[in-house]
Design a protein around this motif. Structure first.
Motif, PDB file in Angstrom:
ATOM      1  N   PRO A   8       0.803  -1.244   0.000  1.00 58.64           N
ATOM      2  CA  PRO A   8       0.000   0.000   0.000  1.00 58.64           C
ATOM      3  C   PRO A   8       0.824   1.276   0.000  1.00 58.64           C
ATOM      4  O   PRO A   8       0.348   2.328  -0.457  1.00 58.64           O
ATOM      5  CB  PRO A   8      -0.836  -0.119   1.282  1.00 58.64           C
ATOM      6  CG  PRO A   8      -0.920  -1.578   1.550  1.00 58.64           C
ATOM      7  CD  PRO A   8       0.377  -2.169   1.068  1.00 58.64           C
ATOM      8  N   LEU A   9       2.061   1.229   0.492  1.00 59.78           N
ATOM      9  CA  LEU A   9       2.887   2.437   0.508  1.00 59.78           C
ATOM     10  C   LEU A   9       3.274   2.906  -0.891  1.00 59.78           C
ATOM     11  O   LEU A   9       3.786   4.009  -1.046  1.00 59.78           O
ATOM     12  CB  LEU A   9       4.140   2.214   1.357  1.00 59.78           C
ATOM     13  CG  LEU A   9       3.928   2.139   2.870  1.00 59.78           C
ATOM     14  CD1 LEU A   9       5.248   1.901   3.584  1.00 59.78           C
ATOM     15  CD2 LEU A   9       3.262   3.413   3.394  1.00 59.78           C
ATOM     16  N   VAL A 103      -1.019   0.354   9.379  1.00 56.43           N
ATOM     17  CA  VAL A 103      -1.218   1.795   9.227  1.00 56.43           C
ATOM     18  C   VAL A 103      -0.910   2.242   7.809  1.00 56.43           C
ATOM     19  O   VAL A 103      -1.338   3.324   7.372  1.00 56.43           O
ATOM     20  CB  VAL A 103      -0.342   2.568  10.249  1.00 56.43           C
ATOM     21  CG1 VAL A 103       1.129   2.549   9.832  1.00 56.43           C
ATOM     22  CG2 VAL A 103      -0.835   3.999  10.417  1.00 56.43           C
ATOM     23  N   ALA A 104      -0.204   1.418   7.031  1.00 57.59           N
ATOM     24  CA  ALA A 104       0.130   1.754   5.646  1.00 57.59           C
ATOM     25  C   ALA A 104      -1.108   1.956   4.783  1.00 57.59           C
ATOM     26  O   ALA A 104      -1.055   2.659   3.771  1.00 57.59           O
ATOM     27  CB  ALA A 104       1.013   0.661   5.033  1.00 57.59           C
ATOM     28  N   ALA A 318       8.704   0.545  -1.684  1.00 54.51           N
ATOM     29  CA  ALA A 318       7.477   1.315  -1.478  1.00 54.51           C
ATOM     30  C   ALA A 318       7.700   2.433  -0.458  1.00 54.51           C
ATOM     31  O   ALA A 318       7.319   3.589  -0.677  1.00 54.51           O
ATOM     32  CB  ALA A 318       6.359   0.390  -1.020  1.00 54.51           C
ATOM     33  N   ALA A 319       8.342   2.095   0.661  1.00 58.28           N
ATOM     34  CA  ALA A 319       8.574   3.088   1.716  1.00 58.28           C
ATOM     35  C   ALA A 319       9.504   4.201   1.267  1.00 58.28           C
ATOM     36  O   ALA A 319       9.450   5.318   1.790  1.00 58.28           O
ATOM     37  CB  ALA A 319       9.139   2.409   2.958  1.00 58.28           C
ATOM     38  N   LYS A 379      14.121   3.212 -10.201  1.00 54.58           N
ATOM     39  CA  LYS A 379      14.639   2.075  -9.430  1.00 54.58           C
ATOM     40  C   LYS A 379      13.545   1.130  -8.954  1.00 54.58           C
ATOM     41  O   LYS A 379      13.703  -0.098  -8.988  1.00 54.58           O
ATOM     42  CB  LYS A 379      15.431   2.587  -8.233  1.00 54.58           C
ATOM     43  CG  LYS A 379      16.107   1.486  -7.424  1.00 54.58           C
ATOM     44  CD  LYS A 379      16.982   2.083  -6.337  1.00 54.58           C
ATOM     45  CE  LYS A 379      17.709   0.983  -5.552  1.00 54.58           C
ATOM     46  NZ  LYS A 379      18.584   1.554  -4.507  1.00 54.58           N
ATOM     47  N   HIS A 380      12.424   1.704  -8.530  1.00 58.39           N
ATOM     48  CA  HIS A 380      11.408   0.886  -7.876  1.00 58.39           C
ATOM     49  C   HIS A 380      10.103   0.731  -8.647  1.00 58.39           C
ATOM     50  O   HIS A 380       9.259  -0.082  -8.258  1.00 58.39           O
ATOM     51  CB  HIS A 380      11.101   1.464  -6.490  1.00 58.39           C
ATOM     52  CG  HIS A 380      12.279   1.521  -5.585  1.00 58.39           C
ATOM     53  ND1 HIS A 380      12.945   0.401  -5.152  1.00 58.39           N
ATOM     54  CD2 HIS A 380      12.943   2.579  -5.041  1.00 58.39           C
ATOM     55  CE1 HIS A 380      13.955   0.745  -4.371  1.00 58.39           C
ATOM     56  NE2 HIS A 380      13.974   2.066  -4.280  1.00 58.39           N
ATOM     57  N   LEU A 381       9.920   1.505  -9.717  1.00 59.54           N
ATOM     58  CA  LEU A 381       8.680   1.398 -10.481  1.00 59.54           C
ATOM     59  C   LEU A 381       8.894   1.061 -11.938  1.00 59.54           C
ATOM     60  O   LEU A 381       8.174   0.246 -12.513  1.00 59.54           O
ATOM     61  CB  LEU A 381       7.882   2.710 -10.393  1.00 59.54           C
ATOM     62  CG  LEU A 381       7.252   3.064  -9.062  1.00 59.54           C
ATOM     63  CD1 LEU A 381       6.529   4.397  -9.177  1.00 59.54           C
ATOM     64  CD2 LEU A 381       6.291   1.978  -8.597  1.00 59.54           C
TER      65      LEU A 381
END
Length: 393
Positions: A8-9, A103-104, A318-319, A379-381
């Motif tokens: 979810p982050l 909580v994410a 994600a974070a 890098k992450h997407l």
């Protein structure tokens, strides 16, 4: 290449693009004259564009940047909504729900609230004649933010009630500030509700908006007090957890949105209740305090992130997008402080050399934030050049 699991982050990637669009809107907000309305709109943009020269180039450039970031915001929002819907049917989601990491899920309503702000900005700037009918739109804005706020409240009450009922919350392992995400979501709703409170001329709209905004601000205060001490104690005892290291900066967007909410509610009180002008000396003190507090958090957090080598290695993709919103927020709050705190109190002259010199550090932070958004996205997407192919699992 191994596909990355969804979390979810990842909503924070859409949030960052939307926030950057808002940060570029600040140039129009505070550098283009709009004496007849609280916000610049299409007519002001057109008047500046027709002057030609450098002003025309800047209007085109900033407008294109806002549009590009807005498009990317909604592209990533759609992908996140679809992926999160699939993610909810996985065992990973059930595992998440039994931990403080639940909580994410607050990143979802947080991003929805940003989407409403982006739509509002796009309509004001690029839809001719829309602002002439803006008073009729404020009730819809109120309802939209109330709906998002209720949804956020339902998610959070479900989470916090489980925590309090089960009594198995790992307080000693709370060595990061991720629990502030709930406060971030609620303050985003609060600042959205404060917009019709400040600008609507309809009594039931601005009264309802103000009361609702104050409710969500109260929730923000409660979360910060409830979790702030626990998280700080755990961090001092065990060190900041590297996967959640960007949360060390979460107070910056919370400070920023709290400051803007104050400006809007104070404007409503001044104009509607007291029938007087805004006291810019008070804004200088309040915005100055929050901006200096954000500066302190930013400097300490930067040093900690450097010690953890987080800028070179992000263990949680994600974070990592939590790095973007603090940069955006710092620029926005800085713009508010420079305008309301310094220009409006005649400490500096608008459009003078000193004005632009003071704004230059904010431009630098904004540029670095864009650089990091691109770096993290690649890098992450976008490692496979198509974000929609990320696995929701």
């Amino acid at each position: 290449m191994t596909q990355r699991p969804y979390h979810p982050l990842y909503f924070l990637s859409a949030l960052g693009n939307g926030g950057l669009a808002v940060s570029f809107f600040m140039y129009f907000m505070f550098l283009i004259p709009h004496p007849d309305s609280p916000l610049p709109h299409f007519d002001h943009l057109r008047a500046t564009f027709e002057k030609g020269g450098t002003a025309q180039i800047l209007v085109i450039a900033v407008s294109l940047i806002i549009l590009a970031l807005a498009v990317n915001h909604f592209r990533l929002l759609i992908w996140n909504v679809r992926s999160f819907h699939t993610y909810k049917r996985t065992s990973a989601y059930q595992t998440l729900k039994s931990t403080p990491g639940e909580v994410a899920v607050m990143a979802e309503p947080l991003t929805y609230a940003m989407s409403v702000n982006v739509v509002f900005i796009l309509g004001a700037l690029f839809v001719p004649g829309l602002w002439a009918n803006v008073q009729s739109l404020f009730p819809f804005a109120l309802l939209a933010f109330l709906a998002i706020g209720v949804y956020a409240l339902v998610l959070y009450v479900q989470y916090i009630s489980n925590v309090m009922a089960n009594g198995k919350f790992p307080v000693d392992n709370l060595n990061q500030f991720g629990q502030f995400l709930g406060a971030f979501a609620f303050v985003m709703v609060a600042v959205g509700l404060a917009s019709p409170a400040a600008m609507s001329t309809t009594p039931w709209v601005y009264v309802t908006s103000t009361v609702a905004s104050l409710l969500f601000l109260a929730l923000v205060s409660g979360i910060l007090l409830f979790f702030g001490g626990m998280s700080l104690r755990a961090v001092l005892a065990k060190g900041l957890a590297k996967p959640g290291a960007p949360t060390v900066w979460l107070l910056i967007p919370i400070f920023t949105l709290t400051g803007i909410t104050f400006v809007r509610i104070y404007s409503m009180v001044s104009h509607r209740l007291l029938e007087t002008h805004v006291n810019t000396a008070l804004l200088f003190v309040v915005l100055g305090f929050l901006f200096m507090a954000s500066t302190a958090v930013g400097l300490i957090g930067f040093r900690v992130l450097r010690r953890l080598d987080y800028f070179n290695e992000q263990p949680d993709g994600a974070a990592s997008f939590g790095l973007i919103c603090p940069g955006v927020a710092y620029v926005v709050l800085g713009m508010f402080f420079v305008h309301w705190g310094l220009v409006q109190n005649d400490f500096i002259t608008a459009h003078s050399l000193m004005h632009y010199v003071i704004l230059s550090p904010l431009v630098f932070v904004q540029a670095k934030t864009i650089q990091w958004l691109i770096t993290l996205s690649v890098k992450h997407l976008s490692l496979r050049k198509n974000v929609s192919k990320l696995e929701a699992a």
